[in-house]
Design a protein around this motif. Structure first.
Motif, PDB file in Angstrom:
ATOM      1  N   ASP A 266      54.908  59.226  31.194  1.00  0.00           N
ATOM      2  CA  ASP A 266      54.821  59.941  29.925  1.00  0.00           C
ATOM      3  C   ASP A 266      55.457  61.314  30.071  1.00  0.00           C
ATOM      4  O   ASP A 266      55.446  61.902  31.154  1.00  0.00           O
ATOM      5  CB  ASP A 266      53.369  60.083  29.480  1.00  0.00           C
ATOM      6  CG  ASP A 266      52.701  58.738  29.222  1.00  0.00           C
ATOM      7  OD1 ASP A 266      53.428  57.722  29.135  1.00  0.00           O
ATOM      8  OD2 ASP A 266      51.459  58.710  29.110  1.00  0.00           O
TER       9      ASP A 266
ATOM     10  N   LYS B  29      54.853  58.862  24.917  1.00  0.00           N
ATOM     11  CA  LYS B  29      54.992  57.599  25.628  1.00  0.00           C
ATOM     12  C   LYS B  29      56.078  56.790  24.908  1.00  0.00           C
ATOM     13  O   LYS B  29      55.924  56.443  23.734  1.00  0.00           O
ATOM     14  CB  LYS B  29      53.649  56.861  25.603  1.00  0.00           C
ATOM     15  CG  LYS B  29      53.592  55.608  26.454  1.00  0.00           C
ATOM     16  CD  LYS B  29      52.242  54.902  26.282  1.00  0.00           C
ATOM     17  CE  LYS B  29      51.085  55.733  26.762  1.00  0.00           C
ATOM     18  NZ  LYS B  29      51.067  55.862  28.249  1.00  0.00           N
TER      19      LYS B  29
ATOM     20  N   CYS C 261      49.773  51.704  20.261  1.00  0.00           N
ATOM     21  CA  CYS C 261      49.481  53.099  20.620  1.00  0.00           C
ATOM     22  C   CYS C 261      47.977  53.362  20.622  1.00  0.00           C
ATOM     23  O   CYS C 261      47.445  53.981  21.553  1.00  0.00           O
ATOM     24  CB  CYS C 261      50.169  54.051  19.646  1.00  0.00           C
ATOM     25  SG  CYS C 261      51.973  54.089  19.760  1.00  0.00           S
TER      26      CYS C 261
ATOM     27  N   SER D 112      46.150  56.767  22.170  1.00  0.00           N
ATOM     28  CA  SER D 112      47.192  57.637  21.629  1.00  0.00           C
ATOM     29  C   SER D 112      47.448  57.254  20.178  1.00  0.00           C
ATOM     30  O   SER D 112      46.754  56.410  19.609  1.00  0.00           O
ATOM     31  CB  SER D 112      48.474  57.506  22.468  1.00  0.00           C
ATOM     32  OG  SER D 112      48.925  56.161  22.491  1.00  0.00           O
TER      33      SER D 112
ATOM     34  N   LEU E  98      50.755  56.740  17.042  1.00  0.00           N
ATOM     35  CA  LEU E  98      52.190  56.729  16.807  1.00  0.00           C
ATOM     36  C   LEU E  98      52.636  58.189  16.728  1.00  0.00           C
ATOM     37  O   LEU E  98      51.939  59.037  16.170  1.00  0.00           O
ATOM     38  CB  LEU E  98      52.527  55.978  15.518  1.00  0.00           C
ATOM     39  CG  LEU E  98      52.924  54.503  15.678  1.00  0.00           C
ATOM     40  CD1 LEU E  98      53.186  53.879  14.313  1.00  0.00           C
ATOM     41  CD2 LEU E  98      54.146  54.341  16.575  1.00  0.00           C
TER      42      LEU E  98
ATOM     43  N   CYS F 282      54.684  56.801  21.189  1.00  0.00           N
ATOM     44  CA  CYS F 282      53.299  57.234  20.975  1.00  0.00           C
ATOM     45  C   CYS F 282      53.167  58.682  21.425  1.00  0.00           C
ATOM     46  O   CYS F 282      53.971  59.174  22.223  1.00  0.00           O
ATOM     47  CB  CYS F 282      52.320  56.383  21.785  1.00  0.00           C
ATOM     48  SG  CYS F 282      52.493  54.594  21.606  1.00  0.00           S
TER      49      CYS F 282
END
Length: 205
Positions: free
Chosen positions: A54, A63, A78, A83, A85, A166
């Motif tokens: 990441d 990500k 995501c 996490s 979007l 993400c």
């Protein structure tokens, strides 16, 4: 004045007392070192992304997923990884596009970001107020993508299969697992520069 020898019992008491004090001081110093180390690790951890792949860009970790999915499937992916979007802003937008160009090995494509429209208003997936926009063209669709080539945004139908990104704050809590309601989205696109926003309820970083 003649030198007076102190009794051996005094030496023993003095040694034991100061040895205890010295031991207590060492313990205190060790304790402070442990506290400092714990605080240092905590600060570093709070600024670290969950995975080494990441990327920390600005205040968020991103990500990059080189897998083509629909908008809803990308949203689900995501959220299942703690996490959202991706949310981008005027400081991170072009850096995200540049990273996507490298990771996706694509100079012309687009990728899903976490911007969607519902009830005539645009929302970021993580609840960030919609205060900055970077549209290339506007149309009647309700799910935003970002261009790898120039970082501009376009809206597509949700069943379009694209790579996606993400984002999350380092050290943030889990994302909501409730999909956004876009069933009543309008067929015309308002001017994002004049559209007011309402902050959605839910669990946010």
């Amino acid at each position: 004045m003649p030198y007076k020898t102190l009794p051996s019992s005094y030496h023993l008491e003095f040694f034991q007392t100061h040895k205890y004090r010295l031991h207590s001081l060492n313990c205190f110093q060790s304790h402070m070192k442990c506290v400092f180390l714990a605080l240092f690790v905590s600060v570093v951890a709070s600024q670290s992304c969950y995975e080494s792949s990441d990327r920390l860009i600005g205040s968020r970790c991103y990500k990059f997923i080189n897998q083509k999915l629909s908008w809803q499937d990308a949203w689900n992916w995501c959220h299942s990884r703690t996490s959202y979007l991706a949310t981008v802003d005027n400081t991170s937008n072009n850096f995200v596009a540049s990273s996507a160009r490298t990771i996706f090995n694509d100079n012309e494509g687009k990728f899903w970001i976490g911007l969607s429209r519902s009830n005539n208003k645009w929302y970021w997936d993580d609840g960030t107020p919609f205060a900055w926009f970077n549209w290339e063209t506007q149309n009647s669709q309700n799910y935003a993508t970002e261009s790898i080539k120039n970082g501009k945004w376009n809206a597509y139908t949700p069943d379009t299969r694209l790579n996606f990104v993400c984002s999350y704050f380092p050290g943030g809590g889990p994302a909501s697992t409730i999909p956004p309601d876009t069933s009543t989205a309008p067929t015309t696109t308002p001017d994002p520069g004049t559209t007011s926003y309402v902050t959605p309820t839910g669990i946010f970083f």
